[in-house]
Design a protein around this motif. Structure first.
Motif, PDB file in Angstrom:
ATOM      1  N   SER A  13       0.823  -1.206   0.000  1.00 54.81           N
ATOM      2  CA  SER A  13       0.000   0.000   0.000  1.00 54.81           C
ATOM      3  C   SER A  13       0.854   1.251   0.000  1.00 54.81           C
ATOM      4  CB  SER A  13      -0.919   0.006   1.230  1.00 54.81           C
ATOM      5  OG  SER A  13      -0.135   0.002   2.424  1.00 54.81           O
ATOM      6  N   GLU A  14       2.175   1.067   0.107  1.00 59.47           N
ATOM      7  CA  GLU A  14       3.064   2.213   0.209  1.00 59.47           C
ATOM      8  C   GLU A  14       4.436   1.861  -0.366  1.00 59.47           C
ATOM      9  OE1 GLU A  14       3.022   5.120   3.798  1.00 59.47           O
ATOM     10  OE2 GLU A  14       4.597   3.645   4.192  1.00 59.47           O
ATOM     11  N   GLN A  15       5.043   2.789  -1.093  1.00 62.61           N
ATOM     12  CA  GLN A  15       6.372   2.600  -1.649  1.00 62.61           C
ATOM     13  C   GLN A  15       7.295   3.716  -1.151  1.00 62.61           C
ATOM     14  OE1 GLN A  15       7.343  -0.123  -3.992  1.00 62.61           O
ATOM     15  NE2 GLN A  15       5.592  -0.741  -2.765  1.00 62.61           N
ATOM     16  N   PHE A  16       8.559   3.367  -0.902  1.00 61.18           N
ATOM     17  CA  PHE A  16       9.492   4.306  -0.302  1.00 61.18           C
ATOM     18  C   PHE A  16      10.529   4.795  -1.312  1.00 61.18           C
ATOM     19  CE2 PHE A  16      13.617   4.873   2.006  1.00 61.18           C
ATOM     20  CZ  PHE A  16      13.301   6.101   2.588  1.00 61.18           C
ATOM     21  N   ILE A  17      10.759   6.119  -1.327  1.00 61.57           N
ATOM     22  CA  ILE A  17      11.758   6.738  -2.198  1.00 61.57           C
ATOM     23  C   ILE A  17      12.739   7.530  -1.341  1.00 61.57           C
ATOM     24  CG2 ILE A  17      12.187   8.345  -4.098  1.00 61.57           C
ATOM     25  CD1 ILE A  17       9.383   7.791  -5.120  1.00 61.57           C
ATOM     26  N   GLY A  42      -3.493   3.132  -6.278  1.00 64.26           N
ATOM     27  CA  GLY A  42      -3.771   2.877  -4.870  1.00 64.26           C
ATOM     28  C   GLY A  42      -2.533   2.783  -3.992  1.00 64.26           C
ATOM     29  N   VAL A  43      -1.360   2.828  -4.568  1.00 66.29           N
ATOM     30  CA  VAL A  43      -0.117   2.745  -3.796  1.00 66.29           C
ATOM     31  C   VAL A  43       0.381   4.150  -3.480  1.00 66.29           C
ATOM     32  CG1 VAL A  43       2.269   1.927  -3.782  1.00 66.29           C
ATOM     33  CG2 VAL A  43       0.481   0.561  -4.898  1.00 66.29           C
ATOM     34  N   LYS A  44       0.491   4.471  -2.200  1.00 64.61           N
ATOM     35  CA  LYS A  44       0.955   5.789  -1.773  1.00 64.61           C
ATOM     36  C   LYS A  44       2.487   5.844  -1.804  1.00 64.61           C
ATOM     37  CE  LYS A  44      -3.114   7.539  -0.762  1.00 64.61           C
ATOM     38  NZ  LYS A  44      -3.451   7.981   0.603  1.00 64.61           N
ATOM     39  N   ILE A  45       3.008   7.040  -1.952  1.00 61.50           N
ATOM     40  CA  ILE A  45       4.456   7.258  -2.005  1.00 61.50           C
ATOM     41  C   ILE A  45       4.929   7.823  -0.672  1.00 61.50           C
ATOM     42  CG2 ILE A  45       6.329   8.432  -3.229  1.00 61.50           C
ATOM     43  CD1 ILE A  45       4.285   8.761  -5.576  1.00 61.50           C
ATOM     44  N   LYS A  46       5.981   7.232  -0.141  1.00 61.07           N
ATOM     45  CA  LYS A  46       6.589   7.716   1.091  1.00 61.07           C
ATOM     46  C   LYS A  46       8.049   8.060   0.798  1.00 61.07           C
ATOM     47  CE  LYS A  46       7.147   6.537   5.991  1.00 61.07           C
ATOM     48  NZ  LYS A  46       6.825   5.535   7.041  1.00 61.07           N
ATOM     49  N   TRP A  47       8.567   9.100   1.458  1.00 62.42           N
ATOM     50  CA  TRP A  47       9.943   9.515   1.192  1.00 62.42           C
ATOM     51  C   TRP A  47      10.614  10.022   2.459  1.00 62.42           C
ATOM     52  CZ3 TRP A  47       5.549  11.853  -0.717  1.00 62.42           C
ATOM     53  CH2 TRP A  47       5.226  13.095  -0.164  1.00 62.42           C
ATOM     54  N   GLU A  48      11.918  10.059   2.406  1.00 62.23           N
ATOM     55  CA  GLU A  48      12.712  10.643   3.490  1.00 62.23           C
ATOM     56  C   GLU A  48      13.918  11.334   2.865  1.00 62.23           C
ATOM     57  OE1 GLU A  48      15.430   9.284   7.326  1.00 62.23           O
ATOM     58  OE2 GLU A  48      13.648   8.088   6.805  1.00 62.23           O
ATOM     59  N   GLU A  49      14.195  12.547   3.318  1.00 63.13           N
ATOM     60  CA  GLU A  49      15.308  13.321   2.768  1.00 63.13           C
ATOM     61  C   GLU A  49      16.600  13.080   3.543  1.00 63.13           C
ATOM     62  OE1 GLU A  49      14.931  17.340   1.111  1.00 63.13           O
ATOM     63  OE2 GLU A  49      12.908  17.382   1.944  1.00 63.13           O
ATOM     64  N   CYS A  50      17.703  13.177   2.808  1.00 66.38           N
ATOM     65  CA  CYS A  50      19.038  13.139   3.397  1.00 66.38           C
ATOM     66  C   CYS A  50      19.872  14.177   2.656  1.00 66.38           C
ATOM     67  CB  CYS A  50      19.649  11.750   3.263  1.00 66.38           C
ATOM     68  SG  CYS A  50      21.293  11.595   4.013  1.00 66.38           S
ATOM     69  N   GLU A  51      20.480  15.102   3.377  1.00 64.41           N
ATOM     70  CA  GLU A  51      21.233  16.208   2.783  1.00 64.41           C
ATOM     71  C   GLU A  51      22.590  15.742   2.260  1.00 64.41           C
ATOM     72  OE1 GLU A  51      22.338  19.483   1.174  1.00 64.41           O
ATOM     73  OE2 GLU A  51      20.385  19.522   2.213  1.00 64.41           O
ATOM     74  N   TYR A  70      22.507   7.324   0.388  1.00 68.14           N
ATOM     75  CA  TYR A  70      21.875   6.170  -0.266  1.00 68.14           C
ATOM     76  C   TYR A  70      21.970   4.936   0.619  1.00 68.14           C
ATOM     77  CZ  TYR A  70      21.487   2.135  -3.382  1.00 68.14           C
ATOM     78  OH  TYR A  70      21.150   0.928  -3.940  1.00 68.14           O
ATOM     79  N   GLU A  71      23.156   4.668   1.147  1.00 72.30           N
ATOM     80  CA  GLU A  71      23.352   3.493   1.986  1.00 72.30           C
ATOM     81  C   GLU A  71      22.525   3.588   3.275  1.00 72.30           C
ATOM     82  OE1 GLU A  71      24.794   0.750   1.345  1.00 72.30           O
ATOM     83  OE2 GLU A  71      25.726   1.264  -0.560  1.00 72.30           O
ATOM     84  N   ARG A  72      22.379   4.800   3.795  1.00 68.78           N
ATOM     85  CA  ARG A  72      21.639   5.001   5.034  1.00 68.78           C
ATOM     86  C   ARG A  72      20.141   4.772   4.846  1.00 68.78           C
ATOM     87  NH1 ARG A  72      22.225  10.869   7.237  1.00 68.78           N
ATOM     88  NH2 ARG A  72      24.429  10.222   7.103  1.00 68.78           N
ATOM     89  N   LEU A  73      19.617   5.114   3.652  1.00 73.34           N
ATOM     90  CA  LEU A  73      18.170   5.090   3.449  1.00 73.34           C
ATOM     91  C   LEU A  73      17.647   3.893   2.659  1.00 73.34           C
ATOM     92  CD1 LEU A  73      17.473   8.861   2.549  1.00 73.34           C
ATOM     93  CD2 LEU A  73      17.220   7.741   4.773  1.00 73.34           C
TER      94      LEU A  73
END
Length: 345
Positions: free
Chosen positions: A24-28, A64-73, A85-88
């Motif tokens: 239901s959710e995909q991570f970027i 129906g698949v929501k997008i989830k994300w997290e930022e890294c500077e 990239y390795e951290r996330l």
């Protein structure tokens, strides 16, 4: 804008399609750069991408698949980009795609994404040969490449002269960001020079390029017929200001598409007037998707912020007027006291 919208939707679709099991959710992972000399490029792109993904989620996601994300500077730094990239990559069930918006970071991720089986997109940048999917099967160039752009630039300059055959005997300076990004189009530039008979003057600029007098002095002495400005970040504004200072004609400049955002040209002021650059998207906000972001993503909160900004501005104005009035009253009172003392009252 259709290109930008298609690219961002492509990232979202790629993320949804790359999952093995229905979710239901995909991570970027968002390898952004919002600080430092390249913040203008990173904040604009990633801010827009996140706004669009938010709009997509508000519309129910991708099938129906929501997008989830997290930022890294990353600060546009290759080693920090790999670290982010390795951290996330394993968070929130694992990354389904990644877009570094940096040629240097992309180079550092080629082998990693292939090993991890995570699709990587390169939106109008990166290694042009990665379009060969039989070799780079986990890298997906979107829109166009730097080789395409350089070929188009030479065609444009030829058009200005009345045909590419008229470039014979001309001199073209290539002012470039001394990095993988800046060096990527050089093979096409060299091949075009050999084919059409023009000379090339290659002038590297050490990043971040906050001073450029020596490079433009070299250009002034060489007197090239055109200068291709292949810069990024603060370097782009500095290039325009220094060109104007040296008296180089602005209609002889041709910028890469990463060197002509509002953040690049507005600080340059009059030095940017008449400057032309390549582009692969339309400019402005008069597009349905932009209006949807303003109304659906920001909505009332956007209008409320505008009202708050206006109210704060009015309050500051009233405070300044009040302070000025009180200061005037104090000065008036001090004058009255002085006159009374002089009269012995």
């Amino acid at each position: 804008m259709n290109t930008m919208k298609s690219a961002l939707l492509g990232v979202a679709l790629l993320a949804a399609a790359s999952a093995v099991h229905a979710q239901s959710e995909q991570f970027i992972p968002v390898l952004s750069y919002r600080v430092g000399p390249y913040a203008a490029g990173g904040s604009g792109y990633y801010g827009g991408a996140i706004d669009y993904w938010t709009l997509t989620n508000l519309s129910g996601g991708v099938n129906g698949v929501k997008i989830k994300w997290e930022e890294c500077e990353t600060e546009y730094n290759a080693s920090k980009g790999v670290e982010c990239y390795e951290r996330l990559k394993k968070k929130n069930g694992g990354a389904t795609t990644v877009e570094p918006l940096s040629t240097g970071i992309a180079y550092g991720l080629f082998d990693r994404v292939a090993s991890d089986k995570i699709p990587m997109t390169t939106f109008g940048y990166g290694l042009a040969s990665s379009a060969e999917g039989r070799v780079y099967d986990w890298v997906f160039p979107l829109g166009t490449t730097y080789w395409d752009q350089m070929a188009a630039m030479i065609a444009y300059l030829g058009q200005k002269e009345g045909g590419v055959d008229k470039l014979k005997g001309k001199k073209i300076a290539f002012l470039y960001h001394d990095s993988a990004y800046g060096k990527e189009p050089i093979p096409v530039l060299d091949a075009s020079a050999a084919k059409y008979g023009f000379d090339v003057l290659k002038i590297p600029v050490t990043p971040p390029g906050q001073t450029m007098e020596s490079q433009w002095l070299q250009i002034r002495q060489a007197k090239p017929d055109f200068v291709i400005v292949w810069t990024y970040g603060v370097m782009s504004t500095v290039a325009l200001k220094t060109a104007a200072k040296m008296g180089y004609p602005k209609d002889k400049l041709l910028g890469v598409w990463w060197a002509a955002s509002e953040e690049d040209v507005i600080p340059a002021g009059d030095a940017a007037k008449g400057y032309v650059s390549a582009s692969f998207t339309a400019s402005g906000t008069n597009f349905p998707v932009m209006q949807d972001i303003k109304t659906k993503v920001y909505g009332r909160s956007f209008a409320a912020r505008q009202c708050l900004v206006h109210a704060r501005s009015r309050l500051r104005h009233d405070r300044r007027r009040g302070a000025a009035r009180r200061a005037s009253e104090v000065r008036q009172g001090q004058g009255d006291d002085a006159r009374a003392t002089a009269l012995g009252l």
